[in-house]
Design a protein around this motif. Structure first.
Motif, short mmCIF file in Angstrom:
data_model
loop_
_atom_site.label_atom_id
_atom_site.label_comp_id
_atom_site.label_asym_id
_atom_site.label_seq_id
_atom_site.Cartn_x
_atom_site.Cartn_y
_atom_site.Cartn_z
N VAL A 100 12.34 13.54 -10.25
CA VAL A 100 12.52 12.79 -9.00
C VAL A 100 11.55 13.32 -7.94
O VAL A 100 10.95 12.53 -7.20
CB VAL A 100 13.98 12.86 -8.51
N LYS A 101 11.37 14.61 -7.88
CA LYS A 101 10.43 15.17 -6.91
C LYS A 101 9.00 14.72 -7.21
O LYS A 101 8.22 14.44 -6.30
CB LYS A 101 10.54 16.69 -6.88
N PHE A 102 8.65 14.61 -8.49
CA PHE A 102 7.36 14.08 -8.90
C PHE A 102 7.20 12.64 -8.39
O PHE A 102 6.17 12.28 -7.82
CB PHE A 102 7.25 14.13 -10.43
N ILE A 103 8.22 11.83 -8.62
CA ILE A 103 8.19 10.42 -8.19
C ILE A 103 8.00 10.34 -6.67
O ILE A 103 7.16 9.58 -6.18
CB ILE A 103 9.49 9.69 -8.62
N LYS A 104 8.78 11.11 -5.93
CA LYS A 104 8.68 11.08 -4.46
C LYS A 104 7.30 11.56 -3.99
O LYS A 104 6.75 11.00 -3.04
CB LYS A 104 9.81 11.91 -3.82
N SER A 105 6.75 12.58 -4.63
CA SER A 105 5.42 13.08 -4.26
C SER A 105 4.37 12.00 -4.48
O SER A 105 3.48 11.79 -3.64
CB SER A 105 5.05 14.31 -5.08
N ALA A 106 4.46 11.31 -5.60
CA ALA A 106 3.52 10.23 -5.90
C ALA A 106 3.66 9.09 -4.89
O ALA A 106 2.66 8.54 -4.42
CB ALA A 106 3.73 9.72 -7.32
N GLN A 107 4.88 8.76 -4.51
CA GLN A 107 5.10 7.71 -3.52
C GLN A 107 4.50 8.11 -2.17
O GLN A 107 3.95 7.26 -1.48
CB GLN A 107 6.59 7.42 -3.36
N ARG A 108 4.61 9.38 -1.79
CA ARG A 108 4.03 9.82 -0.52
C ARG A 108 2.51 9.68 -0.52
O ARG A 108 1.91 9.57 0.53
CB ARG A 108 4.44 11.27 -0.22
N LEU A 109 1.90 9.68 -1.69
CA LEU A 109 0.46 9.47 -1.80
C LEU A 109 0.11 7.98 -1.88
O LEU A 109 -1.04 7.62 -2.05
CB LEU A 109 -0.10 10.21 -3.02
N GLY A 110 1.13 7.14 -1.78
CA GLY A 110 0.90 5.70 -1.73
C GLY A 110 0.96 5.00 -3.07
O GLY A 110 0.65 3.81 -3.15
N PHE A 111 1.36 5.69 -4.13
CA PHE A 111 1.47 5.04 -5.43
C PHE A 111 2.72 4.17 -5.45
O PHE A 111 3.78 4.59 -4.98
CB PHE A 111 1.54 6.07 -6.56
N SER A 112 2.59 2.96 -5.99
CA SER A 112 3.75 2.08 -6.16
C SER A 112 4.61 2.63 -7.30
O SER A 112 4.17 3.48 -8.07
CB SER A 112 3.28 0.66 -6.51
N LEU A 113 5.81 2.11 -7.43
CA LEU A 113 6.68 2.57 -8.52
C LEU A 113 6.10 2.21 -9.89
O LEU A 113 6.25 2.98 -10.84
CB LEU A 113 8.10 2.02 -8.36
N ASP A 114 5.41 1.08 -10.00
CA ASP A 114 4.76 0.75 -11.26
C ASP A 114 3.66 1.76 -11.58
O ASP A 114 3.49 2.18 -12.73
CB ASP A 114 4.17 -0.67 -11.22
N GLU A 115 2.91 2.16 -10.55
CA GLU A 115 1.87 3.17 -10.74
C GLU A 115 2.49 4.53 -11.07
O GLU A 115 1.94 5.28 -11.89
CB GLU A 115 0.99 3.26 -9.50
N VAL A 116 3.62 4.84 -10.45
CA VAL A 116 4.31 6.09 -10.75
C VAL A 116 4.72 6.11 -12.22
O VAL A 116 4.58 7.14 -12.90
CB VAL A 116 5.55 6.28 -9.84
N ALA A 117 5.17 4.98 -12.74
CA ALA A 117 5.54 4.90 -14.16
C ALA A 117 4.33 5.22 -15.03
O ALA A 117 4.45 5.93 -16.04
CB ALA A 117 6.09 3.52 -14.49
N GLN A 118 3.16 4.74 -14.64
CA GLN A 118 1.94 5.04 -15.40
C GLN A 118 1.61 6.53 -15.32
O GLN A 118 1.20 7.13 -16.31
CB GLN A 118 0.77 4.21 -14.87
N LEU A 119 1.78 7.12 -14.15
CA LEU A 119 1.53 8.55 -14.00
C LEU A 119 2.52 9.38 -14.82
O LEU A 119 2.15 10.39 -15.41
CB LEU A 119 1.61 8.96 -12.53
#
Length: 135
Positions: free
Chosen positions: A54-73
């Protein structure tokens, strides 16, 4: 009971991850976070790896990644796909730079229109409104 590292209830998990309970459920529905098995007659338990995810997801979102992009990451998170992650981030960086250029253009236009509004006291037509109407 689960492994010793998996003793968090969903409420404690949300608190440890710094999100609310509905965020956990939302991430599960989106497939970003696995839902642990529910032992017969008991409640689901979460662990440190879930909190880290979850912390990874939130960090990625703070960098502007969409949830679909977070899934790819998340698919690249094992650390062996660095060149793929770098390409992905480079594309995202190009997008961010494009948006910054657009924001700078909007800032320039809005600053000019606000200045015109302040310099046209007593006129009937507001320069900002007239501009938005295409006049």
């Amino acid at each position: 009971m689960g492994k010793p590292s998996e003793q968090l209830t969903i409420g404690a998990f949300a608190k440890a991850a710094g999100v609310n309970l509905e965020t956990i459920r939302f991430y599960q529905r989106k497939g970003l976070l696995p839902e642990p098995d529910k032992p017969y007659g008991s409640i689901r338990r979460y662990g440190d790896t879930d909190v880290a995810r979850v912390k990874f997801i939130k960090s990625a979102q703070r960098l502007g990644f969409s949830l679909d992009e977070v899934a790819q990451l998340l698919a690249l998170e094992d650390g062996t796909h660095c060149s793929e992650a770098a390409q992905f981030a480079a594309q995202h960086l190009a997008d961010v730079r494009g948006r910054l250029k657009d924001l700078k253009r909007m800032e320039t236009v809005l600053a000019r229109l606000v200045a015109q509004c302040h310099s046209h006291r007593g006129t009937i037509t507001c320069p900002l409104i007239a501009s938005l109407h295409g006049r």
